[in-house]
Design a protein around this motif. Sequence first.
Motif, PDB file in Angstrom:
ATOM      1  N   CYS A  72      -1.401  -2.280  -5.798  1.00 57.68           N
ATOM      2  CA  CYS A  72      -1.036  -0.177  -5.733  1.00 57.68           C
ATOM      3  C   CYS A  72      -0.104   0.098  -4.813  1.00 57.68           C
ATOM      4  CB  CYS A  72      -1.966  -0.164  -6.170  1.00 57.68           C
ATOM      5  SG  CYS A  72      -3.157  -0.217  -4.646  1.00 57.68           S
ATOM      6  N   GLY A  73      -0.121   1.059  -4.995  1.00 56.57           N
ATOM      7  CA  GLY A  73       1.193   2.328  -3.476  1.00 56.57           C
ATOM      8  C   GLY A  73      -0.093   2.786  -3.488  1.00 56.57           C
ATOM      9  N   ASP A  74      -0.984   3.273  -3.547  1.00 53.77           N
ATOM     10  CA  ASP A  74      -2.390   4.036  -2.976  1.00 53.77           C
ATOM     11  C   ASP A  74      -3.640   3.357  -2.384  1.00 53.77           C
ATOM     12  OD1 ASP A  74      -3.157   3.345  -5.428  1.00 53.77           O
ATOM     13  OD2 ASP A  74      -3.810   5.106  -5.681  1.00 53.77           O
ATOM     14  N   THR A  75      -4.068   3.875  -1.676  1.00 50.76           N
ATOM     15  CA  THR A  75      -6.440   3.434  -0.740  1.00 50.76           C
ATOM     16  C   THR A  75      -6.805   3.749  -1.276  1.00 50.76           C
ATOM     17  OG1 THR A  75      -5.182   5.204   1.093  1.00 50.76           O
ATOM     18  CG2 THR A  75      -4.146   2.516   1.545  1.00 50.76           C
ATOM     19  N   PRO A  76      -8.020   3.191  -0.748  1.00 43.76           N
ATOM     20  CA  PRO A  76      -9.313   4.025  -1.395  1.00 43.76           C
ATOM     21  C   PRO A  76      -9.460   5.277  -0.824  1.00 43.76           C
ATOM     22  CG  PRO A  76      -9.396   1.842  -0.817  1.00 43.76           C
ATOM     23  CD  PRO A  76      -8.463   2.177  -0.449  1.00 43.76           C
ATOM     24  N   ASN A  77     -10.324   6.068  -1.628  1.00 44.61           N
ATOM     25  CA  ASN A  77     -10.350   7.271  -0.968  1.00 44.61           C
ATOM     26  C   ASN A  77     -11.953   7.851  -1.086  1.00 44.61           C
ATOM     27  OD1 ASN A  77      -7.656   8.807  -2.444  1.00 44.61           O
ATOM     28  ND2 ASN A  77      -9.066   8.180  -4.833  1.00 44.61           N
TER      29      ASN A  77
ATOM     30  N   HIS B 105      -8.970  -6.412  -0.541  1.00 48.39           N
ATOM     31  CA  HIS B 105      -8.103  -7.754  -0.706  1.00 48.39           C
ATOM     32  C   HIS B 105      -7.319  -6.823  -1.075  1.00 48.39           C
ATOM     33  CE1 HIS B 105     -11.075 -10.063   1.351  1.00 48.39           C
ATOM     34  NE2 HIS B 105     -12.053 -10.259   0.251  1.00 48.39           N
ATOM     35  N   ASP B 106      -7.364  -5.962  -1.516  1.00 49.93           N
ATOM     36  CA  ASP B 106      -6.127  -5.277  -2.615  1.00 49.93           C
ATOM     37  C   ASP B 106      -4.581  -5.435  -1.879  1.00 49.93           C
ATOM     38  OD1 ASP B 106      -8.071  -4.101  -4.538  1.00 49.93           O
ATOM     39  OD2 ASP B 106      -7.514  -2.264  -4.129  1.00 49.93           O
ATOM     40  N   TYR B 107      -3.570  -5.090  -2.515  1.00 50.49           N
ATOM     41  CA  TYR B 107      -2.555  -5.053  -1.799  1.00 50.49           C
ATOM     42  C   TYR B 107      -1.503  -3.964  -2.161  1.00 50.49           C
ATOM     43  CZ  TYR B 107      -2.921 -10.230  -2.560  1.00 50.49           C
ATOM     44  OH  TYR B 107      -3.842 -11.983  -2.918  1.00 50.49           O
ATOM     45  N   CYS B 108      -1.329  -3.246  -0.759  1.00 54.44           N
ATOM     46  CA  CYS B 108      -1.001  -2.183  -1.164  1.00 54.44           C
ATOM     47  C   CYS B 108       0.358  -1.813  -0.188  1.00 54.44           C
ATOM     48  CB  CYS B 108      -1.815  -1.244  -0.004  1.00 54.44           C
ATOM     49  SG  CYS B 108      -1.854   0.939   0.144  1.00 54.44           S
ATOM     50  N   THR B 109       1.196  -1.485  -1.599  1.00 56.60           N
ATOM     51  CA  THR B 109       2.349  -1.175  -0.832  1.00 56.60           C
ATOM     52  C   THR B 109       2.831   0.102  -0.127  1.00 56.60           C
ATOM     53  OG1 THR B 109       3.655  -0.469  -2.670  1.00 56.60           O
ATOM     54  CG2 THR B 109       3.111  -2.771  -2.847  1.00 56.60           C
TER      55      THR B 109
ATOM     56  N   ARG C 191      12.985  -4.216  -1.285  1.00 52.92           N
ATOM     57  CA  ARG C 191      12.370  -5.984  -1.039  1.00 52.92           C
ATOM     58  C   ARG C 191      11.832  -5.854   0.709  1.00 52.92           C
ATOM     59  NH1 ARG C 191      17.048  -8.588  -2.350  1.00 52.92           N
ATOM     60  NH2 ARG C 191      18.890  -6.926  -2.927  1.00 52.92           N
ATOM     61  N   SER C 192      11.331  -4.699   1.356  1.00 55.59           N
ATOM     62  CA  SER C 192      10.322  -4.480   2.230  1.00 55.59           C
ATOM     63  C   SER C 192       8.765  -5.449   1.364  1.00 55.59           C
ATOM     64  CB  SER C 192      10.482  -3.565   2.833  1.00 55.59           C
ATOM     65  OG  SER C 192       9.760  -2.815   2.432  1.00 55.59           O
ATOM     66  N   VAL C 193       8.852  -4.966   0.174  1.00 52.82           N
ATOM     67  CA  VAL C 193       7.501  -5.779   0.233  1.00 52.82           C
ATOM     68  C   VAL C 193       7.276  -6.403  -0.990  1.00 52.82           C
ATOM     69  CG1 VAL C 193       6.560  -2.519   0.063  1.00 52.82           C
ATOM     70  CG2 VAL C 193       7.270  -3.446  -1.721  1.00 52.82           C
TER      71      VAL C 193
END
Length: 407
Positions: free
Chosen positions: A39-44, A54-58, A82-84
């Motif tokens: 996903c793009g965001d992070t936990p709140n 262990h999420d993959y955050c772009t 490309r970077s992600v």
Amino acid sequence: MKILFVIDTLYSTNNGTSISALRYADELRRRGHIVRALCGDTPNNEEQAAVTEHDYCTGILHIPFFQPLIQKHGFCFAKAGRSVRPMIHEACEWADIVHVFIPFFLDNIAIDYCKKIGKPITGAFHLQAENITSSFGLGKVQFINDFIYAIFRRTTYNRLRHVHTPSQFMADSLRQHGYTSRLHVISNGIKEAFMEAGEKKAVSRQLSAIRKTKAEGSKLNTECFKIMMVGRLSREKRQDVIIRAMHYSRYADRIQLVFAGQGPEYKRYLHLSRGLKHPPRFIYKQQTELIEELLTTDLYVHASDMESEAIGCIEAFATGLVPVIADSDNSATPQFALDGRSLFAAGNPKDLARAIDYWLDQPDERHYMEQLYRVAGREYSLTKSVAEFEKMLKKEIADCTRNNERK
């Protein structure tokens, strides 16, 4: 199974797709699966972070000019450049199966890579074209909506064998737009807490009747009726119809409107509400507080023109509320009405006032129907929905395995 959810925005609490994804992930973990997110965001908060380390955050892709509007809708686009790409590939390779939620850049890149390496992948259709066009005042311009559905069909969904839709309405709509995947109609589901609250409310009312005292929350009704809607404050949700209906209701001076949600239309609704004896309350609650609000509510209204399901409406009637629902051709929500008394002409405040006045005029009938709606809510259990979703994932794994063996 090791399951990867691919979704631009996961941790928004003002986005139905994000909320459903988080609930599905929790239930799948409870059933013994390992779930990670790309996903793009992070936990709140710490609670979310505890199960998502262990999420993959772009990271978030910022769209010039449109970013404030996008954020007001509780959404963000994930970076997918490309970077992600190495991160996207690593995430897909980790999983036994990948499930995409939104037909945008990140999800389509994941589909590309899964197809390349022969990885099982499924999708979900939550985002109606009308949700996008309504943000620009074009929600009812059919040729634009058709064009968006065609793009989604070509770039995403017809490339998948199995697709989850939250309602038969959405499945029928996709078929009409030429979608050829196998469509699995599975409700997004509601948590047990809402059904448990409805059961407790029913017991409380029964005990109160035996004691010949007023039921919990009814003390409010000698002064004011509380009418509530849950949903993002956006054009297609049509909270404006509820506000305008107050000009036609015989009970207008005794009605307190409560809108649970955030969104870009907040200031407009404040302006529209000027002159009402009881200005609407705008709230933004977590689950426990939302349930408490629902338990002290007299009537639930869902005025949205466009819905793929409307979890907020299910949660409301599962707690023992009669819903009054807009009978829109672009919404799945009318399916929940047990009879015509729970429907009103979409976009028509005068007809909504008629329906509201009917139910407020008939407290005994309303209390009777509350019990029928509470029982109906049991059919939308999250546990039941995730069990069906799990079957879809297993079917895709089996189909993908057979397809790989033929190559």
